[in-house]
Motif scaffolding. Structure first.
Motif, PDB file in Angstrom:
ATOM      1  N   GLY A 239       1.009  -3.377   4.549  1.00 48.44           N
ATOM      2  CA  GLY A 239       1.588  -2.034   3.970  1.00 48.44           C
ATOM      3  C   GLY A 239       0.777  -1.795   2.680  1.00 48.44           C
ATOM      4  N   HIS A 240       0.797  -0.325   2.279  1.00 48.68           N
ATOM      5  CA  HIS A 240      -0.044  -0.057   0.947  1.00 48.68           C
ATOM      6  C   HIS A 240       0.643  -0.635  -0.313  1.00 48.68           C
ATOM      7  CE1 HIS A 240       2.382   3.595  -0.307  1.00 48.68           C
ATOM      8  NE2 HIS A 240       2.628   3.611   0.908  1.00 48.68           N
ATOM      9  N   TYR A 241      -0.390  -0.942  -1.161  1.00 54.31           N
ATOM     10  CA  TYR A 241       0.018  -1.219  -2.593  1.00 54.31           C
ATOM     11  C   TYR A 241      -0.418   0.089  -3.443  1.00 54.31           C
ATOM     12  CZ  TYR A 241      -4.972  -2.139  -4.115  1.00 54.31           C
ATOM     13  OH  TYR A 241      -6.139  -2.188  -4.427  1.00 54.31           O
ATOM     14  N   GLY A 249       9.885   2.757  -4.782  1.00 56.33           N
ATOM     15  CA  GLY A 249      10.189   2.696  -3.609  1.00 56.33           C
ATOM     16  C   GLY A 249       9.172   2.930  -2.614  1.00 56.33           C
ATOM     17  N   ASP A 250       8.208   3.304  -3.016  1.00 58.43           N
ATOM     18  CA  ASP A 250       7.097   3.767  -2.186  1.00 58.43           C
ATOM     19  C   ASP A 250       5.611   3.547  -2.854  1.00 58.43           C
ATOM     20  OD1 ASP A 250       5.081   4.422  -0.122  1.00 58.43           O
ATOM     21  OD2 ASP A 250       5.886   6.565  -0.113  1.00 58.43           O
ATOM     22  N   ASN A 251       5.366   1.898  -2.835  1.00 56.70           N
ATOM     23  CA  ASN A 251       5.603   0.994  -2.059  1.00 56.70           C
ATOM     24  C   ASN A 251       5.764  -0.181  -2.564  1.00 56.70           C
ATOM     25  OD1 ASN A 251       6.445   0.228   0.230  1.00 56.70           O
ATOM     26  ND2 ASN A 251       4.161  -0.261   1.020  1.00 56.70           N
ATOM     27  N   GLY A 252       6.096   0.004  -4.175  1.00 57.54           N
ATOM     28  CA  GLY A 252       6.077  -1.434  -4.883  1.00 57.54           C
ATOM     29  C   GLY A 252       7.338  -2.314  -4.094  1.00 57.54           C
ATOM     30  N   GLY A 283      -5.891   2.722  -1.354  1.00 57.20           N
ATOM     31  CA  GLY A 283      -6.526   3.925  -0.688  1.00 57.20           C
ATOM     32  C   GLY A 283      -5.511   4.638   0.405  1.00 57.20           C
ATOM     33  N   HIS A 284      -4.185   4.231   0.270  1.00 59.28           N
ATOM     34  CA  HIS A 284      -3.254   4.953   1.484  1.00 59.28           C
ATOM     35  C   HIS A 284      -3.057   6.445   0.683  1.00 59.28           C
ATOM     36  CE1 HIS A 284       0.610   5.473   3.591  1.00 59.28           C
ATOM     37  NE2 HIS A 284       1.050   5.942   2.487  1.00 59.28           N
ATOM     38  N   SER A 285      -2.855   6.690  -0.371  1.00 55.09           N
ATOM     39  CA  SER A 285      -2.211   7.865  -0.857  1.00 55.09           C
ATOM     40  C   SER A 285      -3.625   8.841  -1.053  1.00 55.09           C
ATOM     41  CB  SER A 285      -1.510   7.904  -2.041  1.00 55.09           C
ATOM     42  OG  SER A 285      -0.525   7.093  -1.926  1.00 55.09           O
ATOM     43  N   CYS A 313       4.785  -2.017   6.647  1.00 56.86           N
ATOM     44  CA  CYS A 313       5.839  -2.357   5.869  1.00 56.86           C
ATOM     45  C   CYS A 313       5.734  -1.186   4.890  1.00 56.86           C
ATOM     46  CB  CYS A 313       5.952  -3.792   5.245  1.00 56.86           C
ATOM     47  SG  CYS A 313       7.054  -4.064   4.217  1.00 56.86           S
ATOM     48  N   ASP A 314       6.606  -0.005   4.918  1.00 49.60           N
ATOM     49  CA  ASP A 314       6.561   0.856   3.884  1.00 49.60           C
ATOM     50  C   ASP A 314       7.921   1.314   3.322  1.00 49.60           C
ATOM     51  OD1 ASP A 314       5.739   3.117   2.332  1.00 49.60           O
ATOM     52  OD2 ASP A 314       4.114   3.757   3.739  1.00 49.60           O
ATOM     53  N   SER A 315       8.290   1.401   2.109  1.00 50.33           N
ATOM     54  CA  SER A 315       9.414   1.631   1.687  1.00 50.33           C
ATOM     55  C   SER A 315      10.657   1.194   2.045  1.00 50.33           C
ATOM     56  CB  SER A 315       9.763   3.310   1.930  1.00 50.33           C
ATOM     57  OG  SER A 315       8.652   4.161   1.170  1.00 50.33           O
ATOM     58  N   PRO A 316      10.483  -0.251   2.096  1.00 52.39           N
ATOM     59  CA  PRO A 316      11.843  -0.925   2.320  1.00 52.39           C
ATOM     60  C   PRO A 316      12.757  -1.156   1.091  1.00 52.39           C
ATOM     61  CG  PRO A 316      10.252  -2.672   2.159  1.00 52.39           C
ATOM     62  CD  PRO A 316       9.581  -1.246   2.064  1.00 52.39           C
TER      63      PRO A 316
HETATM   64 ZN   LIG Z   1       4.485   4.802   1.481  1.00 50.74          ZN
END
Ligand SMILES: [Zn+2]
Length: 571
Positions: A239-241, A249-252, A283-285, A313-316
């Motif tokens: 998942g991206h940090y 929430g996206d994505n802490g 580098g996701h965003s 794992c994104d935004s759980p």
């Molecule tokens: Zn995300």
């Protein structure tokens, strides 16, 4: 059988450091490269504090960092705006006449193909105003018809961050021509309505955007928990940090969820029959998945040989997100995902095809993918709150805005999601037989082929595909019957199931070769033949081009089906 796994997970799952990380990330920017690197160090520190070894890679990745932007009216009034990542940096401004793309408006046009839409022609030489988010396919379509700029009118009072690059990961030389060449911005609904009204009178505005694009060393923490039996195969949870701002929430919450999973699986490492790797991406965003693409490129051979599944794992763990009704996963994994969701939450999930976003970076290599997001708000709750559809934060419209703060996190839901991800990974790492059913994927292929045949009628023959699929389906039926009867050992059967992914996933999800990255645009099932749907609307003198395309696509498909059947025992 998952009852055992969930019990073992619940015995060891501890949310203390995960909770602390969410609170810490609520105060830690992870958008600016130096700040993002600090965020990755915080993840690594939390892991080391639990005695979990972590390797922090530091690739140089190509990022586009949005700065200020505005829409300046002819009377000098400045409207608030945000430039999406990778849009053209144009600080001196570009001036032009507004045109409202009414027919292009509404919602979030994720699946349209505006490059071919003649209705976009009116944007030539003008600044196009569209409704929805500034999405890459749409902005690319406007650029293709000669628009000089674009303004996306977001649905609410807030302006959402985003990206408009169609390039997945760090570009290759041949990709560079696809970097956006016009400036685009997002504005909110109120200012958007003003601009739409002004466009009716042919008003002119100036678009200003400022972005910094370049190479940045970014931390990429990876935990490797080896199998107890030395099996080199592994499950990849990722998942991206990096986030927009402090992005809780996206994505802490996702980063924290993975931290809790890492701790739980580290505690249970003596029982693992397959290894587990956890990777937190930069580098996701601002890099359009540059971190996960670097990992896929750097460890391509290892992933090809040994990765049995990847789980995103994104935004759980976001407030009000209590529904697991739909879960993105590949068809072969749907029954397993359903079992996990039911065991952990008691809910009945339906699997849906993952869209090409959110670090789903491993389809070109050919790895079965499970989950993308997890818990979501229900459609009823969204409607009751007057919310529109967004791509993360469990459906909270704080997604990709300054409002994605600590209030968005829900720690009870985060625990459930951590149980869900931990059980998913642990179940795969302890299963004797990989729980993926390729008969379901083959059945999905049949639907796609028949749909293509219906579109072209008698003008193109998809029987070669259907005949090859018949043979594969018979071989799969015989294979799973033998496995269930114990005539094929689970370890051997798992190897076959894993090998099938390298053929069946790419042919269904990507157009390009393995070990590359397809563009960040949605891809229809069996992309090689999917354009058959265009046949009825094509002029006679254009159909020859599509016929050539379908012949090549069918050759690719038949080759894949034959190669897949060849992996199975002769029945
Ligand atoms: Zn995300």
């Amino acid at each position: 059988m998952l009852e055992t796994q969930i019990r073992e997970i619940r015995d060891v799952l501890d949310m203390a450091s995960a909770t602390a990380l969410v609170h810490a990330f609520a105060k830690q920017d992870r958008e600016i490269p130096a700040e993002a690197n600090r965020g990755a160090e915080m993840i690594a520190e939390a892991l080391r504090a639990k005695g979990i070894p972590v390797t922090v890679h530091q690739p140089e990745i190509f990022l586009s960092l949005p700065g200020p932007a505005s829409v300046v009216l002819s009377d000098g009034t400045q409207l608030r705006a945000k430039p999406p990542a990778f849009t053209l940096s144009c600080p001196q401004g570009i001036e032009g006449e507004l045109v409202y793309m009414a027919e292009a408006g509404g919602g979030t046009p994720l699946d349209r193909n505006p490059a071919s839409a003649s209705s976009l022609e009116c944007a030539r030489g003008k600044i196009a105003v569209i409704e929805g988010f500034a999405l890459p396919n749409f902005i690319a379509g406007l650029e293709a018809v000669g628009a000089i700029g674009a303004i996306a009118v977001n649905p609410g009072v807030d302006i959402h961050n985003g990206t408009v690059s169609t390039i997945w990961g760090t570009p290759e030389l041949s990709d560079l021509s696809r970097l956006p060449k016009i400036p685009s911005v997002a504005v909110n609904r109120i200012d958007g309505d003003t601009l739409i009204a002004m466009a009716a009178n042919g008003a002119r505005v100036t678009l200003k955007t400022e972005l910094e694009t370049g190479w940045f060393p970014q931390n990429l923490p990876v935990v490797e928990i080896p199998a107890a039996n030395g099996n080199p195969d592994f499950v990849l949870l990722h998942g991206h940090y990096d986030s927009w701002g402090e992005g809780v929430g996206d994505n802490g919450t996702g980063n924290a969820c993975m931290l809790a999973v890492a701790e739980a699986l580290w505690a249970l490492r003596g029982k693992l029959q397959r290894g587990v790797r956890l990777a937190w991406w930069p580098g996701h965003s601002t890099g359009r998945y540059a971190g996960s693409a670097w990992f896929a490129d750097t460890f391509a051979r290892d992933l090809d040989k040994h990765c049995v599944a990847h789980i995103n794992c994104d935004s759980p763990g976001c407030r009000w997100a209590v529904s697991y009704e739909t879960v993105q996963c590949l068809a072969e994994a749907e029954p397993y995902v359903q079992r996990v969701v039911e065991t952990v939450t008691g809910q009945q999930a339906k699997g849906i095809r993952p869209q090409r976003n959110s670090d789903y970076t491993f389809s070109n290599i050919g790895v079965t993918g499970l989950f993308n997001s997890s818990s979501m708000m229900t459609a009823e709750d969204r409607a009751a709150r007057g919310y529109y559809v967004v791509g993360g934060c469990g459906g909270n419209i704080a997604w990709h805005t300054e409002n994605d703060t600590i209030e968005v996190a829900d720690f009870d839901i985060l625990r459930t999601d951590a149980e869900l991800y931990a059980t998913t990974v642990y179940g795969l790492a302890t299963a004797e037989l990989l729980p993926f059913d390729w008969r379901l994927t083959a059945a999905e292929f049949r639907v796609s082929i028949l749909k293509a045949q219906t579109s072209v009628g008698g003008d193109f023959d998809f029987n070669p595909s259907l005949e090859a699929l018949d043979i594969l389906q018979r071989a799969l039926d015989a294979f799973y019957t033998s496995v269930e009867a114990g005539r094929i050992a689970p370890a051997e059967a798992s190897k076959t199931i894993q090998a099938l992914a390298r053929i069946m996933v790419p042919v269904n999800f990507v157009r390009g070769p393995r070990f590359t990255h397809d563009p960040a645009l949605n891809t229809p099932p069996l992309p090689g033949i999917a354009d058959a749907s265009l046949w009825p609307d094509l002029a006679e003198n254009v159909r020859g081009f599509l016929r050539a395309q379908l012949m090549r696509g069918q050759n690719r498909l038949v080759d894949a089906l034959e190669n897949a059947a060849a992996l199975l025992p002769k029945s």
